[in-house]
Design an enzyme around this catalytic site. Structure first.
Site, short mmCIF file in Angstrom:
data_model
loop_
_atom_site.label_atom_id
_atom_site.label_comp_id
_atom_site.label_asym_id
_atom_site.label_seq_id
_atom_site.Cartn_x
_atom_site.Cartn_y
_atom_site.Cartn_z
N SER A 19 0.82 -1.22 0.00
CA SER A 19 0.00 0.00 0.00
C SER A 19 0.85 1.27 0.00
O SER A 19 0.58 2.21 -0.75
CB SER A 19 -0.96 0.00 1.20
OG SER A 19 -0.23 -0.05 2.42
N GLN A 20 1.90 1.30 0.84
CA GLN A 20 2.77 2.49 0.89
C GLN A 20 3.57 2.64 -0.40
O GLN A 20 3.67 3.74 -0.95
CB GLN A 20 3.72 2.40 2.09
CG GLN A 20 3.04 2.41 3.44
CD GLN A 20 2.30 3.70 3.72
OE1 GLN A 20 2.77 4.77 3.37
NE2 GLN A 20 1.14 3.60 4.34
N TYR A 159 9.88 20.14 5.64
CA TYR A 159 8.79 20.73 4.86
C TYR A 159 8.58 22.20 5.26
O TYR A 159 8.27 23.04 4.41
CB TYR A 159 7.48 19.97 5.07
CG TYR A 159 7.56 18.47 4.94
CD1 TYR A 159 8.55 17.86 4.15
CD2 TYR A 159 6.66 17.64 5.59
CE1 TYR A 159 8.64 16.48 4.05
CE2 TYR A 159 6.73 16.26 5.49
CZ TYR A 159 7.73 15.68 4.71
OH TYR A 159 7.80 14.32 4.61
N HIS A 248 11.90 10.84 17.80
CA HIS A 248 12.84 9.98 17.09
C HIS A 248 13.66 9.13 18.05
O HIS A 248 13.94 9.54 19.17
CB HIS A 248 13.82 10.83 16.25
CG HIS A 248 13.18 11.46 15.06
ND1 HIS A 248 13.65 12.62 14.50
CD2 HIS A 248 12.12 11.10 14.31
CE1 HIS A 248 12.91 12.95 13.47
NE2 HIS A 248 11.97 12.04 13.33
#
Length: 292
Positions: A19-20, A159, A248
């Site tokens: 799917s990814q 981003y 993380h």
């Protein structure tokens, strides 16, 4: 020029029919990335997204001439996928997967020594050269061809830097998400070295975070480098408490080392311009390039 990837890069996807792999390959193709096929063991001979599927990376490379691979494989199998790509001598391998066991990555790190492969990640958003090639999960529409090289341990903060440098009209040469795991393939020093040597990159944004000593190593490298370019840095985790992992796996202040203040101090001493707010990354770079 840009670094790592461009419009001529031929990309395959490992975990192509999942799917990814399917979703992000569709996005990459729509962006204009030169996707040439994919790998899913047991599904060789089929087509997917109008591209051929192969059982192995060796076969995919032999048939397509691929020189880059992106990996969307679950954490328990991702290291084997990276090792297969290294064995096939794929030049650029981007692993998106989060949660790969540290010992698995230690084996991968050993296999990279002396190999022909440059690994980006794991646990990263990928690499993009705007308008030419997008390998990973970043939103393509916020990017704009330009002159700022961006390297970051954080995906979403990448981003943010991209959107801001686009908004002020600077754009990006290449953006590299090196990932937030303690053991990764490519570090700040590697990327900054490439950006400093790249004619198209006029300035660099480096986004770090607490944990480890990658930022301190980068500061020392910048200090020693004969090539100088304007560099702006933001370090996430200024208010993070010691001993607590912040998102993380690699973002933890341990043994009294790895704090944001230590990193900021090291970078400032190397002549890097610091911003303490992620909202000011683009403006800080714009002002730095336009002063006096």
């Amino acid at each position: 020029m840009a670094i790592l990837i461009n419009k001529k890069t031929k990309v395959i996807c490992q975990g192509f029919t999942g799917s990814q792999g399917t979703f992000h390959s569709e996005q990459a193709i729509a962006y204009g990335t030169n996707m040439v096929g994919g790998v899913t063991p047991g599904k060789g001979g089929h087509t997917h997204l109008d591209l051929p599927v192969y059982n192995t990376v060796h076969e995919a490379k032999a048939k397509t001439g691929a020189n880059a691979s992106v990996i969307y494989v679950p954490p328990g199998f991702a290291a084997d996928s990276i090792l297969e790509a290294i064995d096939a001598e794929i030049e650029v391998v981007v692993c998106i997967t989060e949660g790969i066991p540290v010992l698995d990555m230690v084996k991968v790190k050993r296999a990279l020594v002396g190999s022909k492969t440059r690994l980006i990640g794991p646990n990263c958003p990928g690499v993009i050269t705007p308008g030419e090639c997008k390998i990973g999960i970043m939103p393509g529409h916020i990017h704009k061809r330009g002159t700022i090289g961006i390297v970051s341990r954080s995906g979403t903060l990448t981003y943010e830097a991209v959107a801001q440098t686009t908004a002020v009209g600077l754009g990006q040469s290449t953006c590299v998400g090196i990932g937030g795991d303690p053991v990764n393939g490519t570090n700040f020093v590697d990327c900054i070295d490439m950006f400093l040597k790249d004619d198209e990159t006029k300035a660099i944004i480096m986004i770090g975070e607490i944990g480890g000593n990658a930022e301190e190593d980068a500061a020392e490298f910048i200090k020693q480098s004969k090539i100088k370019k304007p560099i702006v840095s933001f370090i996430a985790g200024i208010t993070a408490p010691p001993g607590k992992r912040m998102g993380h796996a690699g973002a933890i202040i341990a043994g009294g080392k790895g704090s944001a203040e230590d990193k900021l101090e090291a970078l400032q001493s190397a002549g890097v311009t610091i911003t303490r707010s992620p909202a000011d990354i683009g403006k800080t770079m714009f002002d730095l390039l336009n002063k006096g």
